[in-house]
Design an enzyme around this catalytic site. Structure first.
Site, PDB file in Angstrom:
ATOM      1  N   ASP A   9      39.984  20.329  55.098  1.00 16.14           N
ATOM      2  CA  ASP A   9      38.864  20.944  54.385  1.00 16.14           C
ATOM      3  C   ASP A   9      39.176  20.877  52.896  1.00 16.14           C
ATOM      4  O   ASP A   9      40.309  20.625  52.497  1.00 16.14           O
ATOM      5  CB  ASP A   9      38.709  22.407  54.836  1.00 16.14           C
ATOM      6  CG  ASP A   9      37.581  23.112  54.105  1.00 16.14           C
ATOM      7  OD1 ASP A   9      36.462  22.572  54.081  1.00 16.14           O
ATOM      8  OD2 ASP A   9      37.810  24.181  53.517  1.00 16.14           O
ATOM      9  N   SER A  10      38.155  21.163  52.076  1.00 17.18           N
ATOM     10  CA  SER A  10      38.378  21.223  50.638  1.00 17.18           C
ATOM     11  C   SER A  10      39.313  22.377  50.271  1.00 17.18           C
ATOM     12  O   SER A  10      39.843  22.407  49.164  1.00 17.18           O
ATOM     13  CB  SER A  10      37.032  21.415  49.932  1.00 17.18           C
ATOM     14  OG  SER A  10      36.378  22.551  50.460  1.00 17.18           O
ATOM     15  N   TYR A  41      34.518  21.224  46.602  1.00 17.50           N
ATOM     16  CA  TYR A  41      33.894  19.909  46.699  1.00 17.50           C
ATOM     17  C   TYR A  41      32.355  20.019  46.563  1.00 17.50           C
ATOM     18  O   TYR A  41      31.692  19.033  46.257  1.00 17.50           O
ATOM     19  CB  TYR A  41      34.167  19.281  48.072  1.00 17.50           C
ATOM     20  CG  TYR A  41      35.562  18.735  48.323  1.00 17.50           C
ATOM     21  CD1 TYR A  41      36.621  18.938  47.436  1.00 17.50           C
ATOM     22  CD2 TYR A  41      35.812  17.991  49.478  1.00 17.50           C
ATOM     23  CE1 TYR A  41      37.886  18.429  47.715  1.00 17.50           C
ATOM     24  CE2 TYR A  41      37.068  17.479  49.756  1.00 17.50           C
ATOM     25  CZ  TYR A  41      38.107  17.698  48.867  1.00 17.50           C
ATOM     26  OH  TYR A  41      39.347  17.187  49.157  1.00 17.50           O
ATOM     27  N   GLY A  42      31.833  21.203  46.862  1.00 20.29           N
ATOM     28  CA  GLY A  42      30.392  21.379  47.072  1.00 20.29           C
ATOM     29  C   GLY A  42      29.477  21.019  45.920  1.00 20.29           C
ATOM     30  O   GLY A  42      28.294  20.767  46.135  1.00 20.29           O
ATOM     31  N   CYS A  72      35.024  20.470  56.783  1.00 17.40           N
ATOM     32  CA  CYS A  72      34.215  20.691  55.583  1.00 17.40           C
ATOM     33  C   CYS A  72      32.801  20.135  55.780  1.00 17.40           C
ATOM     34  O   CYS A  72      32.627  18.942  56.069  1.00 17.40           O
ATOM     35  CB  CYS A  72      34.887  19.988  54.411  1.00 17.40           C
ATOM     36  SG  CYS A  72      34.059  20.244  52.849  1.00 17.40           S
ATOM     37  N   ASN A  73      31.809  20.991  55.622  1.00 16.04           N
ATOM     38  CA  ASN A  73      30.416  20.545  55.756  1.00 16.04           C
ATOM     39  C   ASN A  73      30.076  19.518  54.686  1.00 16.04           C
ATOM     40  O   ASN A  73      29.361  18.552  54.947  1.00 16.04           O
ATOM     41  CB  ASN A  73      29.471  21.734  55.612  1.00 16.04           C
ATOM     42  CG  ASN A  73      29.397  22.580  56.858  1.00 16.04           C
ATOM     43  OD1 ASN A  73      28.464  22.486  57.629  1.00 16.04           O
ATOM     44  ND2 ASN A  73      30.411  23.397  57.087  1.00 16.04           N
ATOM     45  N   THR A  74      30.572  19.751  53.469  1.00 11.84           N
ATOM     46  CA  THR A  74      30.257  18.860  52.356  1.00 11.84           C
ATOM     47  C   THR A  74      30.767  17.453  52.652  1.00 11.84           C
ATOM     48  O   THR A  74      30.038  16.461  52.505  1.00 11.84           O
ATOM     49  CB  THR A  74      30.883  19.417  51.058  1.00 11.84           C
ATOM     50  OG1 THR A  74      30.340  20.728  50.826  1.00 11.84           O
ATOM     51  CG2 THR A  74      30.622  18.532  49.871  1.00 11.84           C
ATOM     52  N   GLU A 151      35.362  34.005  49.705  1.00 12.54           N
ATOM     53  CA  GLU A 151      36.764  33.771  49.362  1.00 12.54           C
ATOM     54  C   GLU A 151      37.395  34.991  48.698  1.00 12.54           C
ATOM     55  O   GLU A 151      38.564  35.285  48.904  1.00 12.54           O
ATOM     56  CB  GLU A 151      36.835  32.560  48.436  1.00 12.54           C
ATOM     57  CG  GLU A 151      38.192  31.975  48.460  1.00 12.54           C
ATOM     58  CD  GLU A 151      38.164  30.463  48.535  1.00 12.54           C
ATOM     59  OE1 GLU A 151      38.804  29.888  47.679  1.00 12.54           O
ATOM     60  OE2 GLU A 151      37.538  29.862  49.421  1.00 12.54           O
ATOM     61  N   CYS A 183      28.183  25.702  56.122  1.00  8.18           N
ATOM     62  CA  CYS A 183      29.290  25.738  55.167  1.00  8.18           C
ATOM     63  C   CYS A 183      30.432  26.524  55.807  1.00  8.18           C
ATOM     64  O   CYS A 183      30.188  27.520  56.494  1.00  8.18           O
ATOM     65  CB  CYS A 183      28.844  26.411  53.869  1.00  8.18           C
ATOM     66  SG  CYS A 183      30.170  26.618  52.667  1.00  8.18           S
ATOM     67  N   THR A 184      31.641  26.044  55.572  1.00  9.17           N
ATOM     68  CA  THR A 184      32.822  26.687  56.186  1.00  9.17           C
ATOM     69  C   THR A 184      32.899  28.194  55.943  1.00  9.17           C
ATOM     70  O   THR A 184      33.390  28.934  56.790  1.00  9.17           O
ATOM     71  CB  THR A 184      34.107  26.068  55.591  1.00  9.17           C
ATOM     72  OG1 THR A 184      33.964  26.001  54.172  1.00  9.17           O
ATOM     73  CG2 THR A 184      34.371  24.704  56.162  1.00  9.17           C
ATOM     74  N   HIS A 185      32.455  28.618  54.761  1.00  7.82           N
ATOM     75  CA  HIS A 185      32.659  30.022  54.383  1.00  7.82           C
ATOM     76  C   HIS A 185      31.605  30.981  54.940  1.00  7.82           C
ATOM     77  O   HIS A 185      31.829  32.181  54.987  1.00  7.82           O
ATOM     78  CB  HIS A 185      32.655  30.156  52.858  1.00  7.82           C
ATOM     79  CG  HIS A 185      33.858  29.569  52.193  1.00  7.82           C
ATOM     80  ND1 HIS A 185      34.168  28.229  52.273  1.00  7.82           N
ATOM     81  CD2 HIS A 185      34.833  30.130  51.443  1.00  7.82           C
ATOM     82  CE1 HIS A 185      35.285  27.997  51.588  1.00  7.82           C
ATOM     83  NE2 HIS A 185      35.695  29.138  51.074  1.00  7.82           N
TER      84      HIS A 185
HETATM   85  N1  DGL Z   1      34.257  23.560  52.556  1.00  7.49           N
HETATM   86  C1  DGL Z   1      33.015  23.470  51.826  1.00  7.49           C
HETATM   87  C2  DGL Z   1      31.866  23.225  52.834  1.00  7.49           C
HETATM   88  O1  DGL Z   1      31.951  23.540  53.995  1.00  7.49           O
HETATM   89  C3  DGL Z   1      32.754  24.713  50.993  1.00  7.49           C
HETATM   90  C4  DGL Z   1      33.683  24.857  49.795  1.00  7.49           C
HETATM   91  C5  DGL Z   1      33.560  23.730  48.790  1.00  7.49           C
HETATM   92  O2  DGL Z   1      32.552  23.639  48.081  1.00  7.49           O
HETATM   93  O3  DGL Z   1      34.500  22.954  48.705  1.00  7.49           O
HETATM   94  O4  DGL Z   1      30.862  22.693  52.446  1.00  7.49           O
END
Ligand code: DGL
Length: 272
Positions: A9-10, A41-42, A72-74, A151, A183-185
């Site tokens: 993940d990011s 990364y988003g 990571c969704n992104t 976070e 999104c992961t969060h």
């Molecule tokens: N892990 C990213 C996602 O799931 C969220 C955090 C980021 O922007 O890196 O899209």
């Protein structure tokens, strides 16, 4: 197959996916990489996200993983096809499992998707939903402030409810009945999002769906660790790698997983 599963993940957010993998596949060794040094990364371009993700997978391959979960969704939204072109290892992203679950869940044919700017800009969830059913209506919305709130542990504060109400009103207005947490969060803010959306709306946790899909593939493709069949099963090993100082990762990871996360190794990702 007695090799670890790789998850990346990011940053720390992918641990929401790892948590589900640990629950479903307790006998598996896992190598987790969080690119905390280059997070988030988003808000980045597809080129940069793809370059970073290519290096992230290279690091996992150095640890001889048998299967890669892109938590990571992104990255899943903008770079997964390129990653599959670059590497032959079996790989899963979070978009298709999340889309699939939403298509099954909707009753009125109106699905909402929330995620980072890059995920929403890519339209990947809408495409995946329409591949399954072109009739469905998809409404997409970037909610970038949810990431730092989760976070920082702002999961029960009035400020988070205010921001969630502000973001999600448009989703209420378009009368969706299913909302993908893309999104992961966002699963960490699930209770806030559920409270704002109301009990009629089904929330889809893409991470949870992906862990289930990974479980199915690993089980059905003969990739299970041999200790899976042993009783009592010997304990598995979870290793964590990060691309900057591990202290913040350790703190947030301990909160995300509800247990102490140590054995975190710092690596120089620019060399991959
Ligand atoms: N892990 C990213 C996602 O799931 C969220 C955090 C980021 O922007 O890196 O899209």
């Amino acid at each position: 197959m007695d090799k670890p599963i790789g998850i990346f993940d990011s940053g720390v957010g992918g641990l929401t996916v790892a948590r589900e993998v640990f629950n479903l596949l307790p006998h598996e060794d896992v190598v987790y990489f969080g690119d905390v040094g280059r997070y988030p990364y988003g808000g980045r371009s597809s080129e940069i996200i793809t370059r970073f993700a290519t290096q992230d997978v290279a690091l996992l391959l150095e640890h001889d993983v048998k299967y890669v979960i892109c938590a990571c969704n992104t990255v899943s939204a903008v770079a997964l096809d390129d990653l599959r072109d670059s590497y032959s290892i079996p790989m899963i992203g979070v978009i298709h499992p999340g889309a699939e679950a939403a298509v099954k869940a909707t009753r009125n044919g109106r699905i909402g998707v929330i995620g980072t700017n890059a995920t929403i800009g890519s339209n990947a969830y809408a495409r995946s939903i329409h591949e399954r059913n072109a009739e469905l209506k998809v409404f997409s919305l970037a909610c970038p402030l949810f990431v730092p709130l989760a976070e920082e542990g702002y999961v029960d504060k009035e400020a988070t409810y205010l921001i969630a109400r502000d973001y999600l009103q448009t989703m209420l207005d378009v009368e969706i009945d299913t909302l993908i947490l893309g999104c992961t969060h966002y699963p960490l803010l699930k209770h806030v999002i559920a409270d704002v959306m109301g009990p009629e709306i089904t929330l889809i946790d893409s991470g949870e769906e992906t862990a289930r899909a990974a479980y199915k593939t690993i089980t059905e493709s003969g990739l299970l660790h041999s200790r899976a069949g042993q009783h009592p099963s010997p304990s598995s090993e979870h290793k964590y790698f990060v691309s900057d100082v591990p202290e913040k990762f350790s703190q947030v990871a301990t909160r995300f997983l509800g247990r102490i996360v140590d054995r975190i190794t710092r690596v120089d990702i620019s060399t991959y």
